[in-house]
Design a protein around this motif. Structure first.
Motif, mmCIF file in Angstrom:
data_model
loop_
_atom_site.group_PDB
_atom_site.id
_atom_site.type_symbol
_atom_site.label_atom_id
_atom_site.label_comp_id
_atom_site.label_asym_id
_atom_site.label_seq_id
_atom_site.Cartn_x
_atom_site.Cartn_y
_atom_site.Cartn_z
ATOM 1 N N GLN A 164 0.815 -1.209 0.000
ATOM 2 C CA GLN A 164 0.000 0.000 0.000
ATOM 3 C C GLN A 164 0.858 1.272 0.000
ATOM 4 O O GLN A 164 0.459 2.291 -0.570
ATOM 5 C CB GLN A 164 -0.945 0.009 1.204
ATOM 6 N N GLN A 165 2.021 1.216 0.628
ATOM 7 C CA GLN A 165 2.910 2.381 0.622
ATOM 8 C C GLN A 165 3.373 2.695 -0.799
ATOM 9 O O GLN A 165 3.398 3.851 -1.217
ATOM 10 C CB GLN A 165 4.113 2.136 1.533
ATOM 11 N N LEU A 211 0.458 4.307 -2.835
ATOM 12 C CA LEU A 211 0.253 5.737 -2.565
ATOM 13 C C LEU A 211 1.384 6.579 -3.139
ATOM 14 O O LEU A 211 1.158 7.663 -3.682
ATOM 15 C CB LEU A 211 0.126 5.963 -1.058
#
Length: 402
Positions: free
Chosen positions: A161-162, A165
């Protein structure tokens, strides 16, 4: 009022189909496989850019009673937009044919899938006969299928998820070269369909608004804008699903990596990848096979269902926009059946030739070319419309500020 918003809901979601066609999905997965998370920022950028454009197009009808700018020279502009329609329709029909080929385990050839997809014309006419709201509900159903199928792939792959983003909101492309640049340009052409801008301004005619009442016109434009933003956000999420799945699972993979995994799988197309150290190249066909090799047959067939939903919905909206473009540019007053048949025939003929003389495994180059073609066609579609909507003498109180 949510009730009033529901009354205006529909045209924006038909418009958003253009951001979810098979050519766009293929551009997404290729950018993920080629550049990882680095070139995802064109996707949110397209939403930021497109939303004001869509805000400009609904007043074309409500501000003037027209849904197309009477600009000269009409014939040249019509040919340019028609070229874009043919290019996008080729991607959509080929995408549907590939999905049918995957679902039939290769038993239905590419040209057979193209012939089956021609039936979309008659499905479109059948649904349209019962009113636009029925057609809008059907497209909503297809978008839901896409969200569920591609969302399933996202949950199965579990991207970081990092990285997701960072790729979305921080523009960077370390160590990028020509392939990554081509993918970034291709995303723009794949996402922002030139002819799609005319579709939205035409579809708002389905909502009856007293154009002599400025308050009603402003209210209609407001709700259409809100609905367009919601539809664009849904398409944005689906695009992110596809890019991140392939960025996480297949970035920097070689043919040898995939070949070894596929050799131990039960996928019928497992011999598709040569055992060499060249970088993996994927399209919507190979992408489905790779997903099946790594995550099981369910991932392959769910992927194919999502591609089929994308192809079926986008071919019908392409036919719809082809009608409006022809009617507006050439001022033709044909029957609905005759116009649909002509616009579909223009696009289906080159597609059938491609399907007959090209095999399903070697269509990536064609898709890249067509995406770049869409980028080149954008000015011809947008400049006349934005010029038209900015003229106070034509648009009165609803002209753009720019």
């Amino acid at each position: 009022s949510f009730r009033k918003l529901w009354a205006f809901t529909g045209p924006g979601f038909l418009m958003s189909i253009a951001y979810l066609d098979p050519g766009n999905i293929e551009s997404d997965l290729q950018s993920g496989a080629v550049a990882g998370f680095k070139v995802k920022d064109p996707i949110p950028t397209h939403g930021i850019i497109t939303a004001p454009w869509e805000k400009s197009f609904s007043p074309i009808f409500y501000g003037t009673g027209c849904f197309f700018p009477p600009q000269f020279p009409r014939i040249i502009l019509w040919l340019m937009v028609e070229l874009a329609i043919i290019g996008s329709d080729m991607q959509e029909v080929i995408g549907s044919a590939i999905a049918i080929n995957l679902l039939s385990v290769g038993k239905i050839p590419l040209w057979g899938g193209v012939l089956i997809t021609i039936a979309d014309t008659f499905v479109f006419l059948f649904l349209d006969k019962y009113g636009l709201r029925k057609l809008e509900a059907f497209f909503g159903f297809l978008i839901t299928i896409m969200a569920l199928t591609f969302g399933y792939e996202y949950i199965t792959v579990k991207p970081n998820q990092q990285n997701v983003l960072q790729g979305l909101f921080i523009p960077y492309c370390k160590d990028c070269g020509t392939p990554q640049l081509e993918q970034a340009v291709g995303i723009v052409g794949a996402v922002i369909m030139p002819h799609n801008m005319y579709l939205h301004s035409a579809l708002v005619k389905s909502r009856q608004v007293d154009r002599s009442n400025k308050r009603q016109v402003r209210e209609a434009n407001k709700y259409f804008f809100i609905e367009s933003c919601i539809a664009l956000f849904v398409s944005f999420i689906i695009n992110i699903f596809v890019v991140t799945v392939f960025a996480e699972a297949f970035f920097n993979k070689t043919n040898a990596d995939v070949s070894q995994v596929c050799a131990n799988s039960s996928i019928p197309q497992s011999s598709l990848f040569p055992n060499n150290n060249e970088t993996l190249e994927v399209d919507i066909y190979k992408g489905g096979v790779v997903l099946g090799c790594y995550f099981g047959p369910a991932a392959l067939y769910i992927w194919a269902i999502g591609i089929l939903a994308a192809g079926q919905s986008s071919t019908m909206t392409g036919t719809y926009s082809g009608q409006f473009v022809m009617e507006g540019f050439l001022n033709l007053r044909w029957s609905r059946f005759a116009r649909v048949l002509l616009t579909r025939s223009i696009a289906i003929t080159p597609t059938l030739f491609v399907a007959i003389f090209q095999d399903v495994e070697h269509l990536t180059g064609m898709n890249d070319f067509l995406n770049v073609l869409m980028s080149l066609q954008l000015p011809f579609a947008l400049i006349p419309v934005l010029t038209f909507t900015s003229l106070p003498s034509v648009m009165h109180d609803f002209a753009n500020g720019l």
